[in-house]
Design an enzyme around this catalytic site. Structure first.
Site, mmCIF file in Angstrom:
data_model
loop_
_atom_site.group_PDB
_atom_site.id
_atom_site.type_symbol
_atom_site.label_atom_id
_atom_site.label_comp_id
_atom_site.label_asym_id
_atom_site.label_seq_id
_atom_site.Cartn_x
_atom_site.Cartn_y
_atom_site.Cartn_z
ATOM 1 N N ASP A 102 6.983 8.711 -8.112
ATOM 2 C CA ASP A 102 7.623 7.530 -7.541
ATOM 3 C C ASP A 102 6.948 6.298 -8.128
ATOM 4 O O ASP A 102 5.952 6.391 -8.832
ATOM 5 C CB ASP A 102 7.553 7.541 -6.012
ATOM 6 C CG ASP A 102 6.119 7.525 -5.502
ATOM 7 O OD1 ASP A 102 5.218 7.402 -6.340
ATOM 8 O OD2 ASP A 102 5.917 7.622 -4.290
ATOM 9 N N LYS A 103 7.511 5.125 -7.839
ATOM 10 C CA LYS A 103 7.004 3.908 -8.475
ATOM 11 C C LYS A 103 5.727 3.409 -7.808
ATOM 12 O O LYS A 103 4.981 2.647 -8.407
ATOM 13 C CB LYS A 103 8.051 2.806 -8.429
ATOM 14 C CG LYS A 103 8.354 2.308 -7.014
ATOM 15 C CD LYS A 103 9.185 1.059 -7.032
ATOM 16 C CE LYS A 103 9.374 0.532 -5.608
ATOM 17 N NZ LYS A 103 9.919 -0.801 -5.572
ATOM 18 N N THR A 104 5.465 3.809 -6.584
ATOM 19 C CA THR A 104 4.318 3.301 -5.848
ATOM 20 C C THR A 104 3.126 4.223 -6.050
ATOM 21 O O THR A 104 3.176 5.383 -5.693
ATOM 22 C CB THR A 104 4.628 3.195 -4.344
ATOM 23 O OG1 THR A 104 5.786 2.395 -4.182
ATOM 24 C CG2 THR A 104 3.461 2.584 -3.604
ATOM 25 N N GLU A 173 -2.398 -2.730 2.311
ATOM 26 C CA GLU A 173 -3.190 -3.465 3.305
ATOM 27 C C GLU A 173 -4.386 -4.156 2.663
ATOM 28 O O GLU A 173 -4.698 -5.298 2.974
ATOM 29 C CB GLU A 173 -3.654 -2.504 4.397
ATOM 30 C CG GLU A 173 -2.550 -1.996 5.305
ATOM 31 C CD GLU A 173 -2.972 -2.020 6.757
ATOM 32 O OE1 GLU A 173 -4.014 -1.441 7.051
ATOM 33 O OE2 GLU A 173 -2.265 -2.625 7.576
ATOM 34 N N PHE A 215 1.598 1.401 11.772
ATOM 35 C CA PHE A 215 2.705 1.655 10.847
ATOM 36 C C PHE A 215 2.979 3.156 10.781
ATOM 37 O O PHE A 215 2.068 3.964 10.702
ATOM 38 C CB PHE A 215 2.341 1.139 9.455
ATOM 39 C CG PHE A 215 3.371 1.459 8.407
ATOM 40 C CD1 PHE A 215 4.391 0.563 8.127
ATOM 41 C CD2 PHE A 215 3.320 2.651 7.690
ATOM 42 C CE1 PHE A 215 5.336 0.849 7.158
ATOM 43 C CE2 PHE A 215 4.267 2.945 6.723
ATOM 44 C CZ PHE A 215 5.278 2.044 6.463
ATOM 45 N N SER A 217 6.143 6.051 9.051
ATOM 46 C CA SER A 217 7.273 6.129 8.135
ATOM 47 C C SER A 217 8.598 5.884 8.853
ATOM 48 O O SER A 217 9.575 5.441 8.242
ATOM 49 C CB SER A 217 7.294 7.497 7.457
ATOM 50 O OG SER A 217 7.353 8.536 8.431
ATOM 51 N N LYS A 220 8.346 1.789 9.867
ATOM 52 C CA LYS A 220 8.329 0.960 8.652
ATOM 53 C C LYS A 220 7.795 -0.445 8.924
ATOM 54 O O LYS A 220 8.153 -1.403 8.235
ATOM 55 C CB LYS A 220 9.731 0.872 8.026
ATOM 56 C CG LYS A 220 10.281 2.204 7.560
ATOM 57 C CD LYS A 220 11.639 2.037 6.929
ATOM 58 C CE LYS A 220 12.196 3.388 6.495
ATOM 59 N NZ LYS A 220 13.540 3.260 5.866
ATOM 60 N N LYS A 238 4.380 -7.130 10.337
ATOM 61 C CA LYS A 238 4.645 -7.059 8.897
ATOM 62 C C LYS A 238 5.258 -5.691 8.613
ATOM 63 O O LYS A 238 4.966 -4.699 9.295
ATOM 64 C CB LYS A 238 3.362 -7.233 8.087
ATOM 65 C CG LYS A 238 2.362 -6.095 8.250
ATOM 66 C CD LYS A 238 1.137 -6.308 7.383
ATOM 67 C CE LYS A 238 0.181 -5.119 7.533
ATOM 68 N NZ LYS A 238 -1.051 -5.285 6.759
ATOM 69 N N THR A 273 8.149 -5.283 -2.145
ATOM 70 C CA THR A 273 8.431 -6.415 -1.264
ATOM 71 C C THR A 273 8.174 -6.059 0.193
ATOM 72 O O THR A 273 8.389 -4.922 0.616
ATOM 73 C CB THR A 273 9.895 -6.858 -1.419
ATOM 74 O OG1 THR A 273 10.762 -5.756 -1.101
ATOM 75 C CG2 THR A 273 10.162 -7.321 -2.840
#
Length: 325
Positions: A102-104, A173, A215, A217, A220, A238, A273
């Site tokens: 994945d991108k993260t 974080e 937080f 999943s 979110k 946030k 984002t």
């Protein structure tokens, strides 16, 4: 044995001995072989297991020394070697046909850096670091930095040189707390009942921590309920921009359009984002929330779902503070 050696030269099956003259028999040979199996059936697998484990350890050493897997960071030959954290999966590496990522984290080396901030349609870059001057005209900037330095689960640790180092469960974080420190709001310490920060003026400010909803999943988002030194009760949140946007007050709809445009621009260049929101909570509303929140906190089953339901009542009609990349 002497009979066997005598027959080696004339009988291709001399290792069996002379069944007629030497007193041997097929039954005796079978019983000897069966005895051998019974006596050594435990010894051979154990020794084989040890051998295989040694082979895997050496394989892991070769992986760690593989020059083709060396990541070179600069021209000073500094970089990162491959690290086999366990030797139990070496033989399964040959079965890999596809690698999914994945991108993260995977493609970003799991390093998050604060890049851009958007407040009321104005984009601020991390290169200028002129938020303090802009805060005279935009009060949401100070609230944004307050949320970054208060709404988190980061643990500060004192380094040997006297500086503060932040340990976080996620790179997001840590990136937020590091950004707040660079902008002038320094997170100093946390206790079960409060979070202490240092603001632009160098003044130490402690926010009383009334509740914290972590937080997940499913949620979110992360929220904290704090009491300011002035006695106000604030909900600071946030999380994913889609989740925060759906919980804004009706009066905030005018701010959604410009914020969404900036989020789209951030996403197009591959940035992660998030959005930040806040709301002032009355004493009566907080007491109603506290009753439900405390009941949910002692449940043995369905605790996370109950905490989420208790927080939903507060996480509404929020004011959009900022969007980040």
């Amino acid at each position: 044995l002497s009979a066997v050696f005598k027959n080696l030269g004339r009988d291709k099956r001399a290792y069996l001995g002379d069944l007629e003259t030497e007193g041997g028999s097929a039954k005796e040979i079978f019983m000897s072989f069966l005895t051998f199996c019974i006596l050594y059936n435990n010894v051979i697998p154990i020794s084989l297991q040890i051998t295989l484990e040694m082979v895997k350890v050496f394989q892991a050493m070769f992986i760690n020394m593989d020059k083709e897997m060396f990541y070179k960071k600069d021209d000073k030959d500094e970089g990162t070697w491959a690290l086999a954290r366990t030797s139990n999966l070496n033989e399964e590496l040959g079965q890999i046909k596809y690698v999914f990522s994945d991108k993260t984290g995977t493609l970003t080396q799991n390093i998050m850096l604060f890049k851009f901030l958007g407040i009321n349609g104005v984009k601020y870059s991390e290169d200028k670091l002129k938020l303090k001057a802009a805060a005279k005209e935009e009060p949401l900037i100070e609230m944004f930095l307050t949320i970054l330095s208060v709404c988190h689960s980061v643990i500060p640790e004192m380094a040997d040189d006297g500086s503060l180092e932040y340990n976080a469960s996620s790179p997001d974080e840590k990136a937020f707390v590091d950004a707040a420190r660079d902008f002038g709001f320094r997170f100093k310490s946390r206790t079960p009942i409060g979070v202490t920060i240092e603001d632009w003026s160098g003044k130490t400010v402690t926010y009383e921590l009334l509740a914290e909803v972590q937080f997940t999943s499913a949620r979110k988002r992360m929220s904290v309920v704090v009491r300011t030194p002035e006695g106000k009760i604030l909900l600071l949140t946030k999380g994913a921009d889609s989740v925060i946007m759906s919980r804004l007050a009706a009066s905030q709809q005018a701010a959604v359009g410009p914020a969404q445009d900036m989020l789209n621009d951030f996403a197009k260049v591959g940035l992660r984002t998030m959005a930040l929101g806040m709301r002032e909570v009355s004493e009566a509303e907080y007491m109603d929330f506290k009753v439900d929140f405390d009941k949910a906190g002692i449940l043995l089953e369905g605790r996370e779902e109950a905490l989420d339901q208790a927080a939903v009542g507060l996480e509404r009609d929020m004011e959009l503070v900022a969007v980040t990349a």
